[in-house]
Design an enzyme around this catalytic site. Structure first.
Site, PDB file in Angstrom:
ATOM      1  N   GLN A 238       0.852  -1.187   0.000  1.00 32.23           N
ATOM      2  CA  GLN A 238       0.000   0.000   0.000  1.00 32.23           C
ATOM      3  C   GLN A 238       0.891   1.242   0.000  1.00 32.23           C
ATOM      4  OE1 GLN A 238      -2.160   1.905   3.300  1.00 32.23           O
ATOM      5  NE2 GLN A 238      -4.038   1.365   2.226  1.00 32.23           N
TER       6      GLN A 238
ATOM      7  N   TYR B  39      -5.472  11.047   4.200  1.00 36.51           N
ATOM      8  CA  TYR B  39      -4.101  11.259   3.729  1.00 36.51           C
ATOM      9  C   TYR B  39      -4.135  12.019   2.391  1.00 36.51           C
ATOM     10  CZ  TYR B  39      -3.198   8.271   7.680  1.00 36.51           C
ATOM     11  OH  TYR B  39      -3.165   7.756   8.951  1.00 36.51           O
TER      12      TYR B  39
ATOM     13  N   ARG C  36      -7.571   2.319  -2.486  1.00 34.00           N
ATOM     14  CA  ARG C  36      -8.479   2.249  -1.337  1.00 34.00           C
ATOM     15  C   ARG C  36      -9.121   3.616  -1.118  1.00 34.00           C
ATOM     16  NH1 ARG C  36      -7.755   0.511   5.069  1.00 34.00           N
ATOM     17  NH2 ARG C  36      -9.377  -1.070   4.973  1.00 34.00           N
TER      18      ARG C  36
ATOM     19  N   GLY D 157      -9.242  -6.597   8.907  1.00 32.67           N
ATOM     20  CA  GLY D 157      -8.129  -5.897   9.519  1.00 32.67           C
ATOM     21  C   GLY D 157      -7.698  -6.545  10.810  1.00 32.67           C
ATOM     22  N   ARG D 158      -8.288  -6.076  11.914  1.00 31.12           N
ATOM     23  CA  ARG D 158      -7.825  -6.507  13.239  1.00 31.12           C
ATOM     24  C   ARG D 158      -7.854  -8.016  13.431  1.00 31.12           C
ATOM     25  NH1 ARG D 158     -11.767  -2.486  16.271  1.00 31.12           N
ATOM     26  NH2 ARG D 158     -12.775  -2.657  14.217  1.00 31.12           N
TER      27      ARG D 158
END
Length: 357
Positions: A98, A177, A224, A312-313
């Site tokens: 990424q 971002y 993304r 994810g987690r």
């Protein structure tokens, strides 16, 4: 409807299942933004995922957001990543890097430079620095002539990613971002061709993706997005129009996939699914919210037309997450205190499921 464990063709890759390991910052790079042997072990442990997407990797020093994150802008960084990608491939996996440019979400104490952004509007909140959280500084606004160089930095990092052995790259266009800042209606106050109307605010994202496609090919390029996500204080006032326009341009470029976060209501997300003709990776729950993605959420979104589901987690504490999902084993809880603390504890110390003897 497809199941989570059916294969899928993604560009030139055949994914053995539809489980994607989502990008997650773990801030365990060595000095100089170098990947480490522990990172090779970490990703290789999770190689049963249909696709791994790494933590955010900065495309330049000024693009670095947090201390302790890896880069892809020096020869040394490329060399450090090669054992990581080799370890994943040796375990039968596939891995995208990424590419993440922090833009205004950075600090001089981290990079030695004043952060840059579309406009002189600081992010909301404290940013991470080597000495702890500090208020986000006011960025320097890029001149019109400087913007294309920052768009090209994604492509240059993508070239290095392929040299490092990655199967492709995902541009981080989400979570406040740099790409997200240009999409925003409050972080981007520009009056040139990169600001104002929707067609101008999507230009930076489109130029970054187009440059990356030119550099490494459309089959190796994903992005993304977090529609309506208010990360670091960004706002988007015209979400359906903004993302319909962006997805139309991404469709023209025929990128490998779009990766959406569940940052708006389901009806709007379904509209974006209809607007995007290609492969959709869906992250079904709000990022870092109280709920984690499980089998039920994955099956729900596969039924709604997603092609791949990112977790994810669940992958942090469960290196064997794919097998746990496949046969209904318990999902181990994650120790949040170890997310960003460095070292191997809470990184390499989570075991695969222990079956009773």
């Amino acid at each position: 409807m497809p199941t989570l464990f059916q294969s899928l063709r993604l560009g030139e890759l055949t994914l053995p299942n539809r489980v994607v390991m989502a990008p997650m910052s773990r801030v365990r790079a060595a000095a100089g933004g170098l990947a480490t042997p522990s990172m090779a072990t970490y990703y290789a442990q999770r190689a049963t995922a249909g696709l791994i997407v790494t933590e955010g990797v900065q495309p330049s020093l000024i693009g670095q957001s947090n201390p302790g994150t890896p880069g892809l802008h020096t020869d040394e960084q490329v060399a450090a990543w090669q054992p990581v990608t080799a370890a994943v491939h040796a375990n039968g996996g596939r891995i995208f890097a990424q590419i993440m440019h922090g833009g205004r979400v950075s600090h001089p104490d981290t990079t030695g430079m004043r952060p840059i952004g579309p406009s002189e509007v600081p992010a909301v909140g404290d940013v991470f620095t080597p000495t702890g959280p500090q208020p986000a500084p006011t960025p320097r606004a890029l001149t019109t002539a400087e913007v294309p160089e920052q768009a090209r930095s994604y492509a240059e990092a993508a070239r290095r990613a392929i040299e490092a052995g990655f199967d492709g790259v995902e541009l981080h266009g989400a979570n406040g971002y740099l790409i997200s800042q240009f999409l925003s209606s409050n972080a981007n106050l520009r009056e040139d061709r990169y600001g104002g109307p929707v067609a101008h605010r999507i230009r930076f994202a489109v130029e970054a993706v187009a440059a990356t496609v030119d550099a490494v090919g459309k089959a190796r390029t994903g992005i993304r997005l977090s529609p309506g996500g208010a990360f670091w204080g960004v706002e988007e006032t015209d979400i359906p129009e903004l993302y319909a326009a962006l997805l139309a341009e991404l469709a023209r470029l025929d990128v490998a996939y779009v990766h959406l976060e569940a940052t708006v209501d389901e009806q709007l997300l379904l509209g974006l699914r209809r607007a995007w003709p290609g492969v959709l990776v869906m992250n079904p729950v709000f990022p870092m919210g109280p709920k984690q993605t499980g089998r039920a959420e994955a099956d729900h979104w596969l039924g709604l037309g997603a092609d791949l589901i990112s977790f994810g987690r669940g992958f942090i504490a469960n290196p064997d997450l794919v097998e746990r999902l496949r046969i209904g084993l318990p999902i181990a809880p994650v120790d949040e205190a170890t997310y960003f603390q460095g070292g191997d504890t809470g990184y390499l110390t989570y075991p695969a499921y222990q079956h009773a003897g």
